[in-house]
Design a protein around this motif. Sequence first.
Motif, PDB file in Angstrom:
ATOM      1  N   LEU A  63      36.464  39.912  41.375  1.00 33.30           N
ATOM      2  CA  LEU A  63      37.786  39.413  40.974  1.00 33.30           C
ATOM      3  C   LEU A  63      38.534  40.456  40.147  1.00 33.30           C
ATOM      4  O   LEU A  63      39.744  40.642  40.315  1.00 33.30           O
ATOM      5  CB  LEU A  63      37.655  38.113  40.180  1.00 33.30           C
ATOM      6  CG  LEU A  63      37.300  36.874  40.987  1.00 33.30           C
ATOM      7  CD1 LEU A  63      36.985  35.708  40.061  1.00 33.30           C
ATOM      8  CD2 LEU A  63      38.444  36.510  41.931  1.00 33.30           C
ATOM      9  N   ASP A  64      37.825  41.131  39.256  1.00 33.87           N
ATOM     10  CA  ASP A  64      38.458  42.186  38.452  1.00 33.87           C
ATOM     11  C   ASP A  64      38.981  43.298  39.341  1.00 33.87           C
ATOM     12  O   ASP A  64      40.088  43.805  39.141  1.00 33.87           O
ATOM     13  CB  ASP A  64      37.477  42.753  37.428  1.00 33.87           C
ATOM     14  CG  ASP A  64      37.268  41.833  36.241  1.00 33.87           C
ATOM     15  OD1 ASP A  64      38.118  40.932  36.032  1.00 33.87           O
ATOM     16  OD2 ASP A  64      36.262  42.010  35.522  1.00 33.87           O
ATOM     17  N   ASP A  67      42.119  42.210  41.143  1.00 35.97           N
ATOM     18  CA  ASP A  67      43.293  42.126  40.267  1.00 35.97           C
ATOM     19  C   ASP A  67      43.832  43.494  39.888  1.00 35.97           C
ATOM     20  O   ASP A  67      44.963  43.622  39.445  1.00 35.97           O
ATOM     21  CB  ASP A  67      42.950  41.353  38.978  1.00 35.97           C
ATOM     22  CG  ASP A  67      42.909  39.855  39.212  1.00 35.97           C
ATOM     23  OD1 ASP A  67      43.467  39.394  40.222  1.00 35.97           O
ATOM     24  OD2 ASP A  67      42.321  39.153  38.372  1.00 35.97           O
ATOM     25  N   THR A  68      43.026  44.543  40.040  1.00 32.44           N
ATOM     26  CA  THR A  68      43.447  45.891  39.677  1.00 32.44           C
ATOM     27  C   THR A  68      44.296  46.471  40.803  1.00 32.44           C
ATOM     28  O   THR A  68      43.841  46.557  41.939  1.00 32.44           O
ATOM     29  CB  THR A  68      42.222  46.804  39.446  1.00 32.44           C
ATOM     30  OG1 THR A  68      41.392  46.197  38.468  1.00 32.44           O
ATOM     31  CG2 THR A  68      42.643  48.176  38.994  1.00 32.44           C
ATOM     32  N   GLY A  75      45.667  45.272  46.028  1.00 37.17           N
ATOM     33  CA  GLY A  75      45.507  44.372  44.893  1.00 37.17           C
ATOM     34  C   GLY A  75      46.479  43.214  44.929  1.00 37.17           C
ATOM     35  O   GLY A  75      47.504  43.261  45.590  1.00 37.17           O
ATOM     36  N   ARG A  76      46.110  42.160  44.222  1.00 37.47           N
ATOM     37  CA  ARG A  76      47.025  41.003  44.142  1.00 37.47           C
ATOM     38  C   ARG A  76      48.142  41.287  43.177  1.00 37.47           C
ATOM     39  O   ARG A  76      48.026  42.095  42.272  1.00 37.47           O
ATOM     40  CB  ARG A  76      46.242  39.761  43.662  1.00 37.47           C
ATOM     41  CG  ARG A  76      45.267  39.280  44.697  1.00 37.47           C
ATOM     42  CD  ARG A  76      44.712  37.958  44.298  1.00 37.47           C
ATOM     43  NE  ARG A  76      43.949  38.083  43.045  1.00 37.47           N
ATOM     44  CZ  ARG A  76      43.272  37.105  42.504  1.00 37.47           C
ATOM     45  NH1 ARG A  76      43.228  35.938  43.058  1.00 37.47           N
ATOM     46  NH2 ARG A  76      42.632  37.263  41.374  1.00 37.47           N
TER      47      ARG A  76
END
Length: 77
Positions: A63-64, A67-68, A75-76
Motif C-alpha cells: 500500500l505504501d 501511494d508513492t 501511483g494513486r
Amino acid sequence: MSDDHSESVSAAANGLSSHHEGGKETVLGSEIQAKIGQHLRAMYDDVVRQGVPDRFMDLLSKLDKADTPSSEGGGRK
C-alpha cells in the motif's frame, strides 16, 4: 417497600451497586469492574505482544508503494 427498593437492597446484599442512568439500570460492583479491567488489560497486552503478522506488513508495504507517486504514473492520486 417498593420493588425498586427491594432490588436495590438485594443488589447491595450481593455486593453489587445499583445505578439508574437514563432509564437503564446498571448493576456492577467495583470489584467486578476491577476484574473486568484486569481481564481486558491482559487480553490487550497479549495482542500487543503478538505483534503484526508478516502478511499484514507485506500488505502495508504494498500500500505504501502504491501511494508513492512514481515516474511511470502508476501511483494513486
